[in-house]
Design a protein around this motif. Sequence first.
Motif, mmCIF file in Angstrom:
data_model
loop_
_atom_site.group_PDB
_atom_site.id
_atom_site.type_symbol
_atom_site.label_atom_id
_atom_site.label_comp_id
_atom_site.label_asym_id
_atom_site.label_seq_id
_atom_site.Cartn_x
_atom_site.Cartn_y
_atom_site.Cartn_z
ATOM 1 N N CYS B 42 -3.651 14.302 -2.510
ATOM 2 C CA CYS B 42 -2.582 15.248 -2.859
ATOM 3 C C CYS B 42 -2.989 16.210 -3.969
ATOM 4 C CB CYS B 42 -1.318 14.509 -3.255
ATOM 5 S SG CYS B 42 -1.480 12.750 -3.452
ATOM 6 N N CYS B 43 -3.814 15.788 -4.930
ATOM 7 C CA CYS B 43 -4.285 16.676 -5.979
ATOM 8 C C CYS B 43 -5.007 17.868 -5.383
ATOM 9 C CB CYS B 43 -5.247 15.946 -6.910
ATOM 10 S SG CYS B 43 -4.414 15.090 -8.232
ATOM 11 N N CYS B 107 -5.713 9.515 -10.228
ATOM 12 C CA CYS B 107 -6.523 8.762 -9.270
ATOM 13 C C CYS B 107 -8.000 8.911 -9.579
ATOM 14 C CB CYS B 107 -6.260 9.263 -7.864
ATOM 15 S SG CYS B 107 -4.732 8.684 -7.220
HETATM 16 S S1 SF4 Z 1 -3.283 11.590 -9.049
HETATM 17 FE FE1 SF4 Z 1 -3.603 10.649 -7.062
HETATM 18 S S2 SF4 Z 1 -1.585 10.177 -6.258
HETATM 19 FE FE2 SF4 Z 1 -1.334 11.639 -7.945
HETATM 20 S S3 SF4 Z 1 -1.287 13.644 -6.942
HETATM 21 FE FE3 SF4 Z 1 -3.406 13.234 -7.546
HETATM 22 S S4 SF4 Z 1 -4.363 12.306 -5.764
HETATM 23 FE FE4 SF4 Z 1 -2.158 12.201 -5.478
#
Ligand code: SF4
Lengths: 268, 169
Positions: B42-43, B107
């Motif tokens: 998602c990032c 993450c």
């Molecule tokens: S830190 Fe991890 S869970 Fe949060 S938005 Fe980024 S990739 Fe997604």
Amino acid sequence: MRAYTPKDDVQKKSYYTDRYYVAPQVPKFDVETDDVFAADLKAIKAKFKVSEAYIQVEQMVVYINPKNIHAVMTLLKDELEYNQLSECSAIDFIAARGGFEVFYQMLSMNKRKRLRIKFFIKQDEAIQSVSDVYRSADWAEREMYDMYGVIVKGHPFMKRILMPDDWEGHPLLKTYPLHGDEFAQWYEVDKIYGKEARSVIGPEIRDAARVDRYDTERFARLGHEVDFGAKFDENQAETPIKYQEDEGVFMIKKLDSSESVTITDRDR
Amino acid sequence: MAQHKIDFTKDGGLPVALTTIDNVVNWGRSNSLWALTYGLACCGIEMMASGASRYDFDRFGTIFRASPRQSELMIVAGTLTKKHAEFIKRLYDQMAEPRWVISMGSCANTGGMFNTYATVQGVDRVIPVDLYLPGCAPRPETLQYGVMMLQQRIRKEKANRSLKPKRLM
Ligand code: SF4
């Protein structure tokens, strides 16, 4: 000393059990209550042995003999109009009954019905692939093998689908720890740098709130002020923050309660 | 022909700028940080948003490249799974020196909420990281700020230092 409890089956025991708890049961109905399902079951029973059948949440569940799975699926597809295999996988009952329950979730577009074929296999038993009947079984069976270690015979490409090919263990087994076994925890280090790198890189830190007191580069160390990047070891005495009165931090004063006032008039 | 005579010695008219090698090289390096497209979860969406017209990374000279050979910045945006760990190492090794890594989001920093068997608990277990961005996900402004911090850091570096390859071990 506390008694040793083996940690390899940690999820087997629940942390807390309510003595008066009664597990909710989804009600089961007789197959005869639905005409379409009754006819389907009759067609299956005419050729194969059915050990149990009932309707649950408007879906028929049929328990068959694992040996017949391929023939039953062919019958369902060719004659009973169940044209879609939505999902198939296994359920881990190793601790309770020494094996897996395998299910095949079917959908009939014409009849607008869902049906579930189930059977029980022992842990070391292999099942017959149905990927030549339903293409969707191809990946579902690979996942079943990947996650539970159920071997599927006659599959065109029996290989792990989610985990790396050289992975050890099957992660959805109830005996598999959530944080992974030793192999899983060191997987990337072992694979990229080799086992001898373990001591350099160190174990995984899984406590997200951990603050390393002795790390003087990345953490502000309240109460242990030293220079950036200074060497600091465990034997060093604490340097607690002192009030200004005790020759401590400027402007950080003790509260003198006799000097504090409670404001009653807000327009003061 | 010029109608008037230019007095090169007056009013900064000399078409020459004096500076140091360090400044020139670092000016170039810090303003052409080509980033490897490394959206893992998602990032990655926030990273794409930073690159798109609203936030416009091109202003900083950060242009996303789909090849490690053409990039010097790796923005690890997302969850690094154990299966993918060897590939991130391989891509990092393929990038030309000097190279920098931004670990974007919880993450990539620590494994984040994926406290499980399948997630690498922080990319710094696999490759050396220069900048950690907190957040889940960090907003594009955060990433912009992170890149600008990295630019400032690059400008402070000695350009002619012997390029010591960055290695985790
Ligand atoms: S830190 Fe991890 S869970 Fe949060 S938005 Fe980024 S990739 Fe997604």
